[in-house]
Design a protein around this motif. Structure first.
Motif, PDB file in Angstrom:
ATOM      1  N   CYS A  61       0.817  -1.219   0.000  1.00 41.64           N
ATOM      2  CA  CYS A  61       0.000   0.000   0.000  1.00 41.64           C
ATOM      3  C   CYS A  61       0.850   1.268   0.000  1.00 41.64           C
ATOM      4  N   LEU A  62       1.859   1.293   0.821  1.00 43.33           N
ATOM      5  CA  LEU A  62       2.696   2.481   0.996  1.00 43.33           C
ATOM      6  C   LEU A  62       4.151   2.127   0.725  1.00 43.33           C
ATOM      7  N   ASP A  63       5.000   3.148   0.618  1.00 39.34           N
ATOM      8  CA  ASP A  63       6.433   2.890   0.535  1.00 39.34           C
ATOM      9  C   ASP A  63       6.911   2.307   1.858  1.00 39.34           C
ATOM     10  N   ASP A  64       7.855   1.375   1.785  1.00 39.16           N
ATOM     11  CA  ASP A  64       8.419   0.793   3.005  1.00 39.16           C
ATOM     12  C   ASP A  64       9.231   1.846   3.740  1.00 39.16           C
ATOM     13  N   PHE A  65       9.077   1.892   5.057  1.00 40.14           N
ATOM     14  CA  PHE A  65       9.922   2.781   5.858  1.00 40.14           C
ATOM     15  C   PHE A  65       9.995   2.271   7.287  1.00 40.14           C
ATOM     16  N   GLN A  66      10.981   2.785   8.006  1.00 38.81           N
ATOM     17  CA  GLN A  66      11.127   2.460   9.423  1.00 38.81           C
ATOM     18  C   GLN A  66      11.827   3.605  10.130  1.00 38.81           C
ATOM     19  N   TYR A  67      11.574   3.710  11.426  1.00 39.69           N
ATOM     20  CA  TYR A  67      12.280   4.694  12.236  1.00 39.69           C
ATOM     21  C   TYR A  67      12.334   4.197  13.671  1.00 39.69           C
ATOM     22  N   GLY A  68      13.199   4.790  14.446  1.00 39.35           N
ATOM     23  CA  GLY A  68      13.296   4.454  15.864  1.00 39.35           C
ATOM     24  C   GLY A  68      13.981   3.133  16.108  1.00 39.35           C
ATOM     25  N   ILE A  69      13.619   2.512  17.232  1.00 41.29           N
ATOM     26  CA  ILE A  69      14.238   1.249  17.623  1.00 41.29           C
ATOM     27  C   ILE A  69      13.186   0.147  17.699  1.00 41.29           C
ATOM     28  N   ARG A  70      13.664  -1.087  17.580  1.00 35.39           N
ATOM     29  CA  ARG A  70      12.779  -2.252  17.709  1.00 35.39           C
ATOM     30  C   ARG A  70      12.956  -2.835  19.104  1.00 35.39           C
ATOM     31  N   THR A  71      11.855  -3.135  19.746  1.00 36.24           N
ATOM     32  CA  THR A  71      11.883  -3.729  21.078  1.00 36.24           C
ATOM     33  C   THR A  71      11.032  -4.996  21.081  1.00 36.24           C
ATOM     34  N   ALA A  72      10.972  -5.656  22.202  1.00 31.39           N
ATOM     35  CA  ALA A  72      10.160  -6.865  22.343  1.00 31.39           C
ATOM     36  C   ALA A  72       8.675  -6.541  22.488  1.00 31.39           C
ATOM     37  N   TYR A  73       8.342  -5.267  22.686  1.00 33.72           N
ATOM     38  CA  TYR A  73       6.955  -4.863  22.923  1.00 33.72           C
ATOM     39  C   TYR A  73       6.414  -4.192  21.674  1.00 33.72           C
ATOM     40  N   SER A  74       5.447  -4.834  21.010  1.00 31.14           N
ATOM     41  CA  SER A  74       4.967  -4.295  19.743  1.00 31.14           C
ATOM     42  C   SER A  74       3.505  -4.658  19.503  1.00 31.14           C
ATOM     43  N   THR A  75       2.920  -3.955  18.554  1.00 32.42           N
ATOM     44  CA  THR A  75       1.612  -4.318  18.025  1.00 32.42           C
ATOM     45  C   THR A  75       1.770  -4.428  16.511  1.00 32.42           C
ATOM     46  N   ILE A  76       1.018  -5.346  15.908  1.00 32.55           N
ATOM     47  CA  ILE A  76       1.099  -5.575  14.473  1.00 32.55           C
ATOM     48  C   ILE A  76      -0.284  -5.338  13.878  1.00 32.55           C
ATOM     49  N   ASN A  77      -0.332  -4.491  12.849  1.00 33.20           N
ATOM     50  CA  ASN A  77      -1.592  -4.186  12.172  1.00 33.20           C
ATOM     51  C   ASN A  77      -1.472  -4.525  10.698  1.00 33.20           C
ATOM     52  N   ARG A  78      -2.458  -5.224  10.182  1.00 29.77           N
ATOM     53  CA  ARG A  78      -2.528  -5.563   8.752  1.00 29.77           C
ATOM     54  C   ARG A  78      -3.601  -4.649   8.137  1.00 29.77           C
ATOM     55  N   VAL A  79      -3.233  -3.917   7.086  1.00 31.28           N
ATOM     56  CA  VAL A  79      -4.139  -2.947   6.453  1.00 31.28           C
ATOM     57  C   VAL A  79      -4.376  -3.343   4.999  1.00 31.28           C
ATOM     58  N   THR A  80      -5.626  -3.334   4.576  1.00 33.19           N
ATOM     59  CA  THR A  80      -5.963  -3.594   3.174  1.00 33.19           C
ATOM     60  C   THR A  80      -5.905  -2.285   2.405  1.00 33.19           C
TER      61      THR A  80
END
Length: 85
Positions: A61-80
């Motif tokens: 849907c969108l261009d791939d991007f990332q910022y910040g840091i990755r931790t063990a605490y996350s939420t995952i959302n799937r968008v159509t």
């Protein structure tokens, strides 16, 4: 006697190496987006999930991007994706 000690040391090292490999393995694999989907993963500072510290977006849907840091605490959302993209 030396052979017995050497075998004990090797067995101990193999046990520690095996335990380390199990502990260091990832908790889960990242989900793969479908044909008209994007995945958004938001990372938080702790288990309360109140302070966002990073984000990863990838998929179709969108261009791939990332910022910040990755931790063990996350939420995952799937968008159509909307139909007009």
């Amino acid at each position: 006697m030396k052979k017995l000690v050497r075998n004990a040391v090797v067995a101990t090292l193999l046990t520690v190496a095996g335990t380390t490999a199990v502990v260091a393995s990832p908790a889960h694999a990242l989900p793969y987006p479908g044909a008209n989907e994007s995945i958004t993963i938001i990372y938080y500072s702790d288990a309360s999930r109140t302070v966002q510290v990073g984000m990863v977006v990838y998929g179709n849907c969108l261009d791939d991007f990332q910022y910040g840091i990755r931790t063990a605490y996350s939420t995952i959302n799937r968008v159509t994706c909307p139909g007009d993209l």
